[in-house]
Design a protein around this motif. Structure first.
Motif, short mmCIF file in Angstrom:
data_model
loop_
_atom_site.label_atom_id
_atom_site.label_comp_id
_atom_site.label_asym_id
_atom_site.label_seq_id
_atom_site.Cartn_x
_atom_site.Cartn_y
_atom_site.Cartn_z
N ARG A 248 46.50 45.54 48.61
CA ARG A 248 46.89 44.41 49.48
C ARG A 248 45.85 43.30 49.40
O ARG A 248 46.19 42.12 49.26
CB ARG A 248 47.01 44.90 50.92
CG ARG A 248 47.31 43.78 51.91
CD ARG A 248 47.29 44.30 53.35
NE ARG A 248 47.63 43.27 54.31
CZ ARG A 248 47.65 43.44 55.62
NH1 ARG A 248 47.33 44.62 56.13
NH2 ARG A 248 47.97 42.45 56.43
N ARG A 249 44.57 43.66 49.47
CA ARG A 249 43.51 42.66 49.43
C ARG A 249 43.48 41.93 48.08
O ARG A 249 43.28 40.71 48.03
CB ARG A 249 42.16 43.33 49.70
CG ARG A 249 41.98 43.80 51.13
CD ARG A 249 40.74 44.68 51.28
NE ARG A 249 40.55 45.18 52.63
CZ ARG A 249 39.88 44.58 53.59
NH1 ARG A 249 39.30 43.41 53.35
NH2 ARG A 249 39.75 45.12 54.79
N ILE A 250 43.65 42.68 47.00
CA ILE A 250 43.68 42.04 45.68
C ILE A 250 44.86 41.09 45.59
O ILE A 250 44.75 39.96 45.09
CB ILE A 250 43.76 43.10 44.56
CG1 ILE A 250 42.50 43.96 44.54
CG2 ILE A 250 43.96 42.45 43.20
CD1 ILE A 250 42.59 45.18 43.63
N THR A 251 46.00 41.55 46.07
CA THR A 251 47.22 40.74 46.01
C THR A 251 47.08 39.44 46.81
O THR A 251 47.47 38.36 46.35
CB THR A 251 48.41 41.55 46.55
OG1 THR A 251 48.49 42.80 45.84
CG2 THR A 251 49.72 40.80 46.35
N GLU A 252 46.50 39.56 48.01
CA GLU A 252 46.35 38.39 48.88
C GLU A 252 45.14 37.53 48.49
O GLU A 252 45.25 36.32 48.32
CB GLU A 252 46.19 38.85 50.33
CG GLU A 252 47.44 39.39 50.97
CD GLU A 252 47.23 39.76 52.43
OE1 GLU A 252 48.09 39.41 53.26
OE2 GLU A 252 46.20 40.40 52.75
N ASP A 253 43.97 38.18 48.38
CA ASP A 253 42.71 37.43 48.28
C ASP A 253 42.32 37.07 46.86
O ASP A 253 41.51 36.15 46.66
CB ASP A 253 41.58 38.23 48.94
CG ASP A 253 41.85 38.54 50.40
OD1 ASP A 253 42.63 37.80 51.02
OD2 ASP A 253 41.29 39.53 50.93
N TYR A 254 42.86 37.77 45.88
CA TYR A 254 42.54 37.42 44.48
C TYR A 254 43.68 36.64 43.84
O TYR A 254 43.48 35.56 43.28
CB TYR A 254 42.23 38.67 43.67
CG TYR A 254 41.75 38.35 42.26
CD1 TYR A 254 40.41 38.02 42.03
CD2 TYR A 254 42.63 38.34 41.19
CE1 TYR A 254 39.97 37.69 40.75
CE2 TYR A 254 42.20 38.01 39.91
CZ TYR A 254 40.87 37.69 39.70
OH TYR A 254 40.44 37.34 38.43
N PHE A 255 44.89 37.19 43.94
CA PHE A 255 46.04 36.52 43.30
C PHE A 255 46.66 35.46 44.20
O PHE A 255 47.46 34.64 43.72
CB PHE A 255 47.09 37.55 42.88
CG PHE A 255 46.66 38.38 41.69
CD1 PHE A 255 46.64 37.83 40.42
CD2 PHE A 255 46.27 39.69 41.86
CE1 PHE A 255 46.25 38.59 39.32
CE2 PHE A 255 45.86 40.46 40.77
CZ PHE A 255 45.85 39.90 39.50
N GLY A 256 46.33 35.49 45.48
CA GLY A 256 46.76 34.41 46.35
C GLY A 256 48.19 34.49 46.84
O GLY A 256 48.77 33.48 47.26
#
Length: 759
Positions: free
Chosen positions: A70-78
């Motif tokens: 979830r964090r990668i999806t939100e905070d890295y890929f936006g």
């Protein structure tokens, strides 16, 4: 309805791609582009807990895994995510557990002393338990004949079941031998599971449905709070919306009605079932999208239906309950089919559709839920919405084994999240799962799995500490050269390459393993650069450290570069004194100790001890880590982390010292035993030695016998050995006598030393 070997066609959503490729359980043969159906918005559903017991390390693996994604999806890929998670608070396990606890508590409150009736009750409980264990042992023995089964796991399970059987038999005998009138609680607590099951079977039909609802609500609320406490402790982000089954019963009823209206459900004796064959044979639908090869596995189907299975006649054994007619003693709600409760599979379908709409971008959960639970969710939702693809991407986290075995209370390797957090920090547990492929099986080894985690953790912490010190040095000396040389350029090239590699890894199915190794390699290159470079470029190192920190923070790892921030920078005199006081006290105390040692003309080692105490005991209390690497003199670090690190190092040294002492003791004991054995052999006279060897009597070396004690002639070989044996043993015996003359209690002393060491 028969199983199939392959999955049906999966329809790729259309839209712009950010380059992210994922493993989708709906299409297991290849990675697919990750594309939301509505621009940047992700409608995401996370399978939540059934709140009947404490969460364990397997739950941590699943929920931490999807928190990281979830964090990668939100905070890295936006991506803009809207995440819903369910709480299953209507379930057979909750009903049984809450009822049994209630009946047991009522029973022990009223029955404090052993009675004849109680002894019969306990005996019946143990008899049932013993029969069940014996049945399990028989099944394990049967499975052991199948080479396809996990023999290591079966052997462990068999051993533990036999241990359980022995304990149950012992407890049963103790209860049978208990005298009338003695305290009942020890015997009742020992047989709680067995006694409560009997009480529940006998009394449950007599209690009111609304009262059972209250029991279930109290039980589930307790463990829901417990679950969210664990998630908070692990640093897991809260969902955007929580959906409890008990609050969505009308929506479940609406979905069941819709499924019937669309021709894929039927009522039977107050329950409602999903017509799996009709759905499967419909031209617009497919049953078993996730695991088509498991269709027809009635053991899995039965497991999905729960202990308190629905009543009613099914058209097919593969049909599953949408609505269960409640039996007496079960919670119930009104419906067009009479009083009942939702089936397990319908809950998520109804709640997710209600909150997220007719099509979900992502649905995630543990791999053990694929069939029948998630396959049934898909079928129900698509039967209700008339859609062909209710979920576009299904993510499943891999199994967690403990030392090669599945985690199970019966295998005694069950670890709750709270127990895990007693040994490891939330950061360590998160790092543990980051170093594993999220959708593959993971084997947690109790003794050494955390070694790699500790190594990475210490490496990153040390890196941030060093960079912070270098930045401070630059701030204090702005005249240092800033022109880049070939070493600086090479490090920057490594940095740019690492960013590309980390991005590629995260685009490759959230490959955090490769990403972490990439960051570690970059940190290693920075460490080499820092240690072999007199003019280190603080700005370059700071930029790299900020990037490494950013990615680690994206993963949910709470590292910092350290230092304060904000404010005008002005510090009052009182504040300066408050900050300086503990350090000034430490220095003056150290000075006093050194002066005292000097006055007493202490040995040089005493001064080293004082220095070590300042480093290891005093300054860590103020968040200062002193190092002896001739490069960095000290670091300001998190006090609690540093104290834990020192405590761990101390514990490790003590453990090694204990192990070393134990090894030395074993070695010494073995040596003494060998010495005692040698002296005992030396204490044998030549006459006794030869009699034992050749069965003949020899009084002296000059008079050799021709026959043994039985009157049989001695062989030529034996006659040749007698002088040799006599001479060898006489030498040993003389040596023994000489030692005995020096120490008359030699043998007794050795035996005493051995006894003391062996104790």
């Amino acid at each position: 309805m028969h199983s199939r070997k392959s999955q049906p066609e999966w329809v790729q959503p259309t839209g712009p791609s950010k380059g992210l490729m994922v493993n989708n359980s709906l299409k297991v043969d290849a990675q697919v582009p990750f594309i939301p159906r509505a621009g940047n918005l992700l409608r995401w559903y996370n399978c939540g807990p059934t709140v009947y017991d404490h969460s364990h390390l397997g739950h941590a693996r699943t929920y931490l895994t999807f928190d990281i994604i979830r964090r990668i999806t939100e905070d890295y890929f936006g991506f803009d995510m809207f995440l819903a998670m369910n709480i299953t608070d209507i379930d057979d396990k909750i009903i049984l557990r809450s009822r049994r606890n209630y009946f047991f508590d009522q029973y022990i409150a009223k029955n404090t002393k052993i009675t004849a009736e109680m002894k019969d009750l306990i005996a019946s409980g143990w008899a049932t338990e013993i029969a069940a264990i014996e049945k399990k042992i028989a099944k394990i023995q049967l499975d052991q004949e199948n080479p396809q089964k996990n023999q290591v796991e079966l052997a462990a399970a068999g051993s533990l079941q036999k241990e359980k059987l022995a304990k149950a038999q012992t407890a049963s005998k103790l209860a049978a031998a208990a005298e009338i009138g003695v305290d009942a609680l020890p015997h009742l607590n020992s047989a709680k599971d067995q006694v409560s099951a009997i009480l529940d079977a006998d009394q449950a039909p007599s209690i009111d449905s609304e009262f059972v609802k209250e029991l279930c609500d109290k039980h589930s609320k307790h463990f829901e709070r417990d679950y969210f406490e664990d998630m908070k402790a692990l640093g897991i982000k809260t969902p955007d919306v929580v959906v409890r089954v008990s609050e969505y019963v009308p929506e479940v009823v609406k979905m069941v009605e819709g499924i019937i209206a669309n021709g894929f459900g039927y009522a039977s004796e107050g329950s409602v079932y999903f017509d799996s064959s009709k759905f499967h044979n419909d031209d617009d639908h497919v049953y078993g999208k996730l695991e088509p090869w498991s269709i027809g596995d009635l053991e899995l189907v039965a497991d999905g239906e729960g202990t308190l299975a629905a009543q009613g006649v099914r058209k097919s054994p593969s049909d599953f309950a949408l609505w269960k007619k409640s039996k007496p003693g079960e919670p119930s709600w009104d419906s067009p089919w009479g009083r009942g409760r939702p089936g397990w599979h319908i809950e998520c379908s109804a709640m997710a559709t209600e909150v997220l709409g007719d099509v979900l971008d992502v649905h995630c959960g543990g791999v053990d839920l694929k069939f029948p639970h998630h396959d049934n969710e898909l079928a129900q939702a698509e039967a209700f919405t008339k859609g062909k693809q209710w979920v576009n991407y299904f993510f499943h986290s891999g199994h967690l084994d403990i030392d090669g075995l599945k985690m199970s209370k019966s295998l005694k390797n069950f670890i709750t999240i709270k127990e895990a957090l007693e040994s490891y920090s939330p950061l360590q547990l998160r790092m543990l799962f980051l170093l594993q492929s999220w959708d593959k099986k993971m084997n947690y080894q109790v003794k050494n799995t955390m070694e790699a985690v500790d190594s990475r953790d210490k490496s990153f912490r040390a890196f941030f500490e060093k960079v912070k010190m270098i930045v401070i040095e630059r701030d204090e000396n702005v005249n240092k050269p800033e022109n880049w040389n070939s070493t600086d350029i090479a490090l920057n090239q490594s940095f740019l390459k690492a960013k590309e590699d980390v991005h590629a890894a995260l685009c490759n199915n959230f490959d955090t393993v490769t990403a972490i190794y990439g960051l570690s390699d970059l940190v290693h290159k920075c460490n080499v650069y820092m240690s072999g470079n007199d003019v280190r470029k603080a700005l370059l190192l700071s930029k790299i450290a900020e990037y490494v920190l950013k990615i680690l923070n994206v993963f949910g790892l709470p590292y910092t570069l350290g230092g304060g921030g904000g404010g005008s920078g002005a510090v009052s005199a009182d504040d300066r004194e408050a900050v300086a006081r503990p350090f000034v006290t430490a220095i003056t105390d150290f000075r006093s100790a050194v002066r005292s040692a000097a006055k007493e003309k202490a040995a040089p080692g005493a001064y080293m001890d004082l220095c070590d105490a300042l480093r290891d005991e005093i300054l860590p209390q103020h968040g200062v880590k002193v190092v002896d690497d001739n490069e960095f003199k000290y670091f300001f670090v998190d006090k609690e982390t540093l104290l834990k690190e020192f405590a761990a190092d101390k514990a490790e040294k003590e453990a090694k010292a204990i192990a070393k002492a134990a090894k030395a003791k074993v070695t010494r004991l073995a040596g003494l035993r060998r010495e005692l054995e040698a002296f005992k052999k030396m204490a044998v006279t030549p006459t006794e030695f030869i009699k034992a060897k050749l069965n003949c009597i020899v009084e002296d070396a000059d008079n050799l016998p021709t026959q043994d004690v039985d009157g049989k002639d001695l062989s030529k070989g034996a006659l040749k050995k007698i002088p040799k044996f006599w001479k060898q043993q006489q030498t040993k015996y003389d040596k023994y006598q000489a030692e005995l003359a020096k120490s008359p209690t030699l043998i007794a002393d050795l035996e005493k030393s051995i006894a003391e060491l062996a104790d």
